[in-house]
Design an enzyme around this catalytic site. Structure first.
Site, mmCIF file in Angstrom:
data_model
loop_
_atom_site.group_PDB
_atom_site.id
_atom_site.type_symbol
_atom_site.label_atom_id
_atom_site.label_comp_id
_atom_site.label_asym_id
_atom_site.label_seq_id
_atom_site.Cartn_x
_atom_site.Cartn_y
_atom_site.Cartn_z
ATOM 1 N N ARG A 1 38.548 37.121 35.787
ATOM 2 C CA ARG A 1 38.045 37.970 36.889
ATOM 3 C C ARG A 1 36.955 38.868 36.309
ATOM 4 N NH1 ARG A 1 41.414 41.095 41.549
ATOM 5 N NH2 ARG A 1 41.354 38.947 42.279
ATOM 6 N N HIS B 1 35.378 33.794 45.251
ATOM 7 C CA HIS B 1 36.833 33.908 45.060
ATOM 8 C C HIS B 1 37.455 32.590 45.526
ATOM 9 C CE1 HIS B 1 40.543 35.739 44.252
ATOM 10 N NE2 HIS B 1 40.613 36.667 45.185
ATOM 11 N N GLN C 1 41.325 32.047 46.229
ATOM 12 C CA GLN C 1 41.698 32.707 47.478
ATOM 13 C C GLN C 1 41.359 31.802 48.666
ATOM 14 O OE1 GLN C 1 42.937 36.129 48.009
ATOM 15 N NE2 GLN C 1 43.356 35.110 49.940
ATOM 16 N N ASP D 1 38.051 41.370 55.347
ATOM 17 C CA ASP D 1 38.241 41.833 53.971
ATOM 18 C C ASP D 1 37.663 43.250 53.895
ATOM 19 O OD1 ASP D 1 38.525 42.030 51.190
ATOM 20 O OD2 ASP D 1 36.845 40.704 50.722
ATOM 21 N N CYS E 1 42.656 38.771 52.860
ATOM 22 C CA CYS E 1 43.028 38.432 51.479
ATOM 23 C C CYS E 1 43.849 39.531 50.818
ATOM 24 C CB CYS E 1 41.775 38.148 50.660
ATOM 25 S SG CYS E 1 40.604 39.526 50.686
ATOM 26 N N ARG F 1 48.844 31.793 47.518
ATOM 27 C CA ARG F 1 48.042 31.850 46.293
ATOM 28 C C ARG F 1 48.792 31.153 45.155
ATOM 29 N NH1 ARG F 1 44.333 35.814 45.504
ATOM 30 N NH2 ARG F 1 43.865 34.531 43.694
HETATM 31 N N1 CP Z 1 43.510 38.867 47.206
HETATM 32 C C1 CP Z 1 43.406 39.209 45.906
HETATM 33 O O1 CP Z 1 42.711 38.561 45.117
HETATM 34 O O2 CP Z 1 44.124 40.299 45.536
HETATM 35 P P1 CP Z 1 44.113 41.013 44.126
HETATM 36 O O3 CP Z 1 42.772 41.677 43.971
HETATM 37 O O4 CP Z 1 45.247 41.998 44.166
HETATM 38 O O5 CP Z 1 44.316 39.978 43.057
HETATM 39 N N1 NVA Z 2 35.982 41.424 48.319
HETATM 40 C C1 NVA Z 2 37.090 42.035 47.615
HETATM 41 C C2 NVA Z 2 38.211 41.056 47.460
HETATM 42 C C3 NVA Z 2 39.431 41.589 46.773
HETATM 43 C C4 NVA Z 2 40.494 40.560 46.616
HETATM 44 C C5 NVA Z 2 36.600 42.551 46.275
HETATM 45 O O1 NVA Z 2 35.841 41.852 45.598
HETATM 46 O O2 NVA Z 2 36.983 43.657 45.897
#
Ligand code: CP
Ligand code: NVA
Length: 299
Positions: free
Chosen positions: A93, A120, A123, A213, A253, A281
């Site tokens: 990440r 993502h 997701q 989101d 999400c 997930r």
């Molecule tokens: N939806 C999602 O990716 O959540 P987190 O940021 O908690 O991993």
């Molecule tokens: N768009 C959000 C998704 C979190 C799972 C972010 O990148 O923070």
């Protein structure tokens, strides 16, 4: 992945969830290890990856981005070559998407995107599984994403194009898909329209699923106040849900901000599927890891 692979992964995810794929005498990834490097916070992604790998018989090693300092403490290439000696797959990440691409170029193990500023994908694929679970089909299903043309929206547009879902983004002016994304999308999916609109009600008309989101993603905290003003007309509330089909799903999400991108009544209401969505997930990532990491004990 191509459409066929995406379809196969979804079928496997559904089988794993229903228990139809069990039991196996020996866990397929016994003795294998998964590395996780996270430059941003996480609940779902981190835990669902670790839980998925544990269910397959393997173990995980979590590394905080700051501790390993990819590209700071040492070069991205050196990090990739060294971590490849210890673990069988890496979930990453990051902020910059280019970091994941560079890691993948230099690593000798599979590198999975666990969210970047641009995408993502795990997701989005788990979300396709959720739509399939509750709608029994993907082809021709209408999915409306209301909010920022962000990482989640972009990956949903791609997964939708792969699997025959009709996707539309409703966003304020200036928050649409970036030009470079639209160009790459058109190259990959000639003939598939990349639809977006500035009118959420029109975009939600007849939708089978409405998705939103956060308005400010991780890394955009300084823009949060400004975005709260700009995005206010884009809240998914009961009125907007009423534009969709009566049996439409509400998806998010998570993490969610009640009273911002979604009204509590919708997030906690009867159309919401956000908890099974989060659960999926893990099943999708089990299917993915099982495919990427060949266990010596695979049956
Ligand atoms: N939806 C999602 O990716 O959540 P987190 O940021 O908690 O991993
Ligand atoms: N768009 C959000 C998704 C979190 C799972 C972010 O990148 O923070």
């Amino acid at each position: 992945v191509d459409a066929e692979e995406a379809q196969a992964l979804l079928e496997r995810s559904v089988a794993l969830k229903s228990g139809g794929a069990e039991p196996r005498r020996t866990p397929p990834l016994l003795g294998r290890s998964l590395g996780l490097v996270f430059e941003k916070p996480s609940l779902r992604t981190r835990v669902s990856f670790e839980a998925a790998f544990a269910r397959l018989g393997g173990s995980s090693i979590f590394l905080r981005g700051k501790d390993v300092g990819i590209g700071v403490r040492e070069s991205v290439a050196d990090f990739a070559r060294v971590i490849s000696q210890y673990v069988d797959a890496l979930a990453v990440r990051t902020f910059a998407h280019a970091t994941i691409e560079e890691l993948a170029r230099h690593a000798s193990i599979p590198v999975v995107n666990a969210l970047s500023d641009d995408a993502h994908p795990c997701q989005a694929m788990a979300d396709m599984m959720t739509i399939l679970e509750f709608k029994d089909r993907l082809e021709g299903v209408k999915l409306c994403f209301v909010g920022d043309g962000n990482n989640v929206a972009r990956s949903l547009a791609v997964a939708s194009a792969l699997l025959g879902v009709e996707f539309v983004l409703a966003c304020p002016r200036g928050y649409d898909f970036p030009k470079a994304f639209a160009v790459r999308f058109a190259e990959h999916f000639p003939g598939v329209p990349l639809r977006s609109s500035n009118d959420p009600a029109e975009a939600a008309d007849g939708a089978d699923a409405v998705y939103t989101d956060v308005w400010a993603s991780m890394g955009q905290e300084s823009e949060a106040d400004h975005r709260r003003e700009i995005f206010a007309p884009y809240q998914v509330d009961e009125k907007l849900m009423a534009r969709a089909r009566p049996d439409a799903l509400f998806l998010h999400c998570l993490p969610a901000h009640r009273g911002e991108e979604v009204a509590s009544g919708v997030l906690d209401g009867p159309q919401s599927r956000v908890i099974p969505q989060a659960a999926n997930r893990m099943y999708f990532q089990m299917a993915l890891l099982e495919r990427l990491v060949r266990g010596s004990n695979a049956e």
